[in-house]
Design a protein around this motif. Sequence first.
Motif, short mmCIF file in Angstrom:
data_model
loop_
_atom_site.label_atom_id
_atom_site.label_comp_id
_atom_site.label_asym_id
_atom_site.label_seq_id
_atom_site.Cartn_x
_atom_site.Cartn_y
_atom_site.Cartn_z
N CYS A 1 0.82 -1.21 0.00
CA CYS A 1 0.00 0.00 0.00
C CYS A 1 0.86 1.26 0.00
N ALA A 2 1.90 1.30 0.82
CA ALA A 2 2.71 2.52 0.96
C ALA A 2 3.39 2.92 -0.34
N PRO A 3 4.15 2.05 -1.01
CA PRO A 3 4.78 2.48 -2.27
C PRO A 3 3.78 2.75 -3.38
N ALA A 4 2.63 2.06 -3.38
CA ALA A 4 1.63 2.33 -4.41
C ALA A 4 1.10 3.75 -4.27
N VAL A 5 0.81 4.18 -3.03
CA VAL A 5 0.33 5.55 -2.82
C VAL A 5 1.43 6.56 -3.12
N ALA A 6 2.67 6.23 -2.76
CA ALA A 6 3.79 7.14 -3.06
C ALA A 6 3.98 7.30 -4.56
N ALA A 7 3.93 6.20 -5.30
CA ALA A 7 4.08 6.28 -6.75
C ALA A 7 2.92 7.04 -7.38
N LEU A 8 1.71 6.88 -6.82
CA LEU A 8 0.57 7.63 -7.31
C LEU A 8 0.78 9.13 -7.10
#
Length: 427
Positions: free
Chosen positions: A300-307
């Motif tokens: 979840c954390a890297p997905a939101v960061a990449a978004l």
Amino acid sequence: MAAFTSLFPSRRRQRPPHRDRRPVTGLAGRDFLLLLLATLGTFANYAPMLTVVPLWTARGAAGEGGAGAATAVTMATTVAVQLCMGWLTRRFTLRRLLGAGALLLGLPTFGYVLSSGLAWVLAVSAVRGVGFGVVAVTGSALVAELVPPEQRGRAVGWYGVAVGLPQVVLLPLGAWLAAEGHFGAVFAAAGALSVGAVPLVAAMSGRSAASPSPTASRTPQPSASGSYRPLLRPALLLAAASVALGGLTSFLPFVLARPDLAPTALLVLFVAMIVGRWAAGVWSDRRGPGRLVLPAAAVCAPAVAALALTAGHEATVPVALAMVALYGLADGALQNETLVLMFRRAGPHGSGAAGTAWNMAYDGGTGLGSAGVGLAAPWLGPGGAFGAVAVLIGLAVPGGARLRTGGRVRRARPVDASGDLPTRSDP
């Protein structure tokens, strides 16, 4: 005479011994199917109102502030009644509470059409929030009551499908009908669907998978350990991940470089969440509950960061949509795994406590995300606000590493009403 007739046995087909005709519990049981149908009805009321009620309030000249107040009041009373669920479940069965919650959610919906004034809308929304809080807790708790532990992961997954489908289909449909001016039709249909769940709940037997007693679904509170402490870590992890969900559902149009793609992105998000919950449920029953908590939270954390990094640039919009899908899959899996893990930690008589803790973490995190991203966006920008959310999730991930994973639960041989073991187990 008896000796004579014994030489000529009757051709009449021998009837099989009497079987217990009570409703079958478990994943394929009638009660669980009725629960899924009732959940579809209640969430078919809740989902479209998320967009229709603010539009109805704005039509009454309350402005954007009034429209936001309607949603805030609904969620405030939802969380408030969840704080009282321990007291309620000690006095009433989960089945009765679910029926009462469906009525409190559905009947007031018909009243919206009487006025679009802010005071009236807020009053109706407050009552509906009470009903939704009861429905959310008792519905998830009944999942643990109606299926044995070895089927609980898949049961929670199917319950997640019943919760998510109305959001995928009826949320945009309700907004479209409201934009065309058909508010009355939307209110009538949503109210009828929730009220229609009441006879479905009444048709449930009241038995649980663990006990044939009709009063087995009366759930003591709190959890088996005497406190909510065993549920704290998974609840905090779920709340942290749900902050991103609240921000996405409220501010995705402001984050994407192409706001016209926001409806598509939201559809991708909710479909991915449904798939994630269902797949995690299958995995949980095969491998044991809790094993996906850490991997899902870590994604979840890297997905939101990449978004946050890619959504503001038109050239990388496809990457942003892919990150929305990745977050949806991971967050759906996390939702399923934390609920199953909470059921396990709460013990056989703590399903109500687990349902309460899970729903408070989910609703609280979603509400905090919607408000927090809105407050941070003017200072950090939408991308920076979601970057801060990614950091928050990352800080919560180490707590997931300390959660013990559970092994597979052996299938217990069912016991019939007489207390004897049957000759063969249910498939």
